[in-house]
Write a protein that holds these residues in place. Sequence first.
Motif, mmCIF file in Angstrom:
data_model
loop_
_atom_site.group_PDB
_atom_site.id
_atom_site.type_symbol
_atom_site.label_atom_id
_atom_site.label_comp_id
_atom_site.label_asym_id
_atom_site.label_seq_id
_atom_site.Cartn_x
_atom_site.Cartn_y
_atom_site.Cartn_z
ATOM 1 N N VAL A 19 -4.747 5.051 4.580
ATOM 2 C CA VAL A 19 -3.372 4.677 4.946
ATOM 3 C C VAL A 19 -2.381 5.407 4.041
ATOM 4 O O VAL A 19 -1.414 6.041 4.506
ATOM 5 C CB VAL A 19 -3.185 3.141 4.827
ATOM 6 N N THR A 20 -2.621 5.342 2.731
ATOM 7 C CA THR A 20 -1.669 5.927 1.790
ATOM 8 C C THR A 20 -1.589 7.448 1.965
ATOM 9 O O THR A 20 -0.500 8.026 1.957
ATOM 10 C CB THR A 20 -2.098 5.600 0.336
ATOM 11 N N LEU A 21 -2.755 8.052 2.152
ATOM 12 C CA LEU A 21 -2.788 9.516 2.242
ATOM 13 C C LEU A 21 -2.011 10.014 3.464
ATOM 14 O O LEU A 21 -1.254 10.991 3.372
ATOM 15 C CB LEU A 21 -4.250 9.978 2.316
ATOM 16 N N LEU A 79 0.818 -1.216 0.000
ATOM 17 C CA LEU A 79 0.000 0.000 0.000
ATOM 18 C C LEU A 79 0.846 1.258 0.000
ATOM 19 O O LEU A 79 0.456 2.290 -0.521
ATOM 20 C CB LEU A 79 -0.856 0.030 1.281
ATOM 21 N N ILE A 80 2.022 1.138 0.617
ATOM 22 C CA ILE A 80 2.836 2.333 0.852
ATOM 23 C C ILE A 80 4.009 2.451 -0.117
ATOM 24 O O ILE A 80 4.381 3.546 -0.521
ATOM 25 C CB ILE A 80 3.349 2.304 2.318
ATOM 26 N N PHE A 81 4.558 1.302 -0.518
ATOM 27 C CA PHE A 81 5.805 1.309 -1.282
ATOM 28 C C PHE A 81 5.717 2.107 -2.591
ATOM 29 O O PHE A 81 6.476 3.056 -2.801
ATOM 30 C CB PHE A 81 6.239 -0.138 -1.564
ATOM 31 N N TRP A 82 4.776 1.747 -3.472
ATOM 32 C CA TRP A 82 4.699 2.404 -4.782
ATOM 33 C C TRP A 82 4.370 3.886 -4.683
ATOM 34 O O TRP A 82 5.023 4.707 -5.361
ATOM 35 C CB TRP A 82 3.719 1.684 -5.707
ATOM 36 N N PRO A 83 3.398 4.266 -3.831
ATOM 37 C CA PRO A 83 3.146 5.709 -3.698
ATOM 38 C C PRO A 83 4.373 6.474 -3.206
ATOM 39 O O PRO A 83 4.653 7.570 -3.661
ATOM 40 C CB PRO A 83 2.019 5.785 -2.662
#
Lengths: 267, 251
Positions: free
Chosen positions: A119-121, A29-33
Motif C-alpha cells: 500500500v505504502t509503496l 499507513l499513508i500519512f507519515w510516509p
Amino acid sequence: MPFSFHTVSALVLRYLFLYTRHPVRFVELIFWPLVDLLVWGFLTIYLQKQAAGGFPTTITFLIGGMILWDVLFRSQQGVAISFLEDVWTRNLLNVFVAPVRTVEYVAATCMVGILRVGVTLVVLSVVAAAAYGFNLAHLGLALLPFLANLLLFGWFLGMVSTALILRWGQAAESLAWAVPFFIQPLAAVFYPVSVLPGWLQPIANSLPCTPIFEGMRTVLSGRPIPWGIIQNAFLLNLVWGALAAWFFAANLRHVRKTGLLVKVATQ
Amino acid sequence: MPSATPILEADRLVKVFGDSTALEGLSFTVAEGETLGLLGVNGAGKTTAMNLLLGLTTPTSGTVRIFGMDLWKHRIKILRQVNFSSAYTSLPSNLLVWQNLAVFARLYRVPHPKQRIDELLEVLDITQLRNSVTGRLSAGESTRVNLAKALLNKPRLLLLDEPTASLDPDIADRVRKLLRRLQTETGLSVLYTSHNMRDIEEVCDRMIFLHGGKVLAEGTPDEVKTRFNQASLEDFFIGVARGEIEAIGIQ
C-alpha cells in the motif's frame, strides 16, 4: 504437516478485517510516509535550485532513499505492530492456545508486512512521480531484488523487536518503532558508507540494507546494476534471518519458562 | 455420567519461578465427559496449572498428557480438539463479533463455519450480536461471545478460567446452566477454575482444591464439605484462606 498456509491465511484475514473496518488505519499507513516524502521532495527541489546546475541530478538519491527506507520500516512494522495489536486487544493468549505454530504466526505477521509495504509503496511511487518526477521504475530490474532484500531485513528486525517486547513487556513497546532507527545512521540511506568513520564502516557493511542503498545510488547514477552487491545483501540477509529466528525462538522459550508470556498477554 | 477414560492427565507437575515454587508435584486426571473444578485461594497455583495445561508455560518437571498424547510433542494435534475461554482474555475489540468468530473458525478448521457460527450464536442466545462491535459488548455478552469462540471447534476438552467473573448473578446463572446443558448434550470434558463456589457446586462433577501448589482436597463438592466438616464450600474456602483448615485428609 509442519506448516499450514490455511492457518496463516486465518491470521491474515484478521488484519484484513481490521484494516477494512477502520479506513483510518490506511491513513496511518499513508500519512507519515507522505509527510516524509513531501519534506524530502521539497528539500531536493530547494537543493537543486540552490545548486543552479552545480549539483548533480543524482540528488534524487534523497527521494529514492526515503522511499526504500520506508519499505524496510513498513515491513518491520508489519511484524512488530501486528504482534502488539494482539497484546493491546488481549487476544494473544487466544492465538497461542489455538493450533498455531510459532512459524505460522510469524509468517502471518510477515504477510501483513508485505501488505503494508504494498500500500505504502504504491502511494509513494505515484506521488513521487507526479510531484517530483521521480520514477521508481528507473531502478529497472534491480528494483525487485532491492525490495526483496529490504522486505526480508524488515521482517528480521520485526522479529527482533517482537522478541524484545516479549522479553521486557510493556516497557519495551516503544522498541516496535525504535529498532529500525537504531540502525538507520549506519544503513547509508541518504549518504554513502564512505562518509562514516572508518571504524563504523564494517558495522554498516554487515547490515543487509546498506548494500541496497549503495546499489540504489549506483543505479540512479546511470551505472550498471551491481549484481555483486545484491548477492552480498542476500547473503547478509541469510545470516540475519538465522540470527533473528534463533533470537526469537530463544526468547519465546525463555518467556514460556518464566511465565512472562502470560504476563505480556494479559497486561 | 463421566467415563473412566482420562482425557487429561497431569503427572507430578512442578513449576518453580526463581525462588518460589508455584506447583509442587500436582497430579490429577479429567475423565471423558467430566467437569473438574480447580479451586484455590489467590496464589494457590490454579493459574499456573492452567497455563501449563495450555502449553503457555513450560513445567520445571512433570508431564501433561491430553487424549493420551504428550502435550509438548503433539501440541498442534491436541490443540485442534481443545479450546479455552478466560475472563482475562478478550477477542479483538475492534472487529465485529462474526468477524472474530470467522477468524477463529478458520484457525480451528471448522467445517461450514458460517453455519456453525449461526448455530452457536443461537444456542448462546446472542444472535442479535452478530454484527456488533466486540469492544462495545457488556461483560455478560462478551462472556457469551468468548464461549462461542471456545465452542467453535466442538472441543473434546474445554478449559475455562473464571468464566463467570465480573458477571451479575443472573447472567452467571445462565452461563452455568448453559455449560451444564452443553456438557450433558455433547459429553464435553471441562476443566473449570473459579472463585465462585456456586459455580463449582452447580457445574462440577468433582473438584480439586489447591493450596500452596499442592492438592489440599479432592472429591465431589459434597465429599469435600463432609471430610472437612464444613457447611458449605464457601466456608471451606474461607477456612483455608485464613489458615483455619489444615491439610488433612488429602487423597
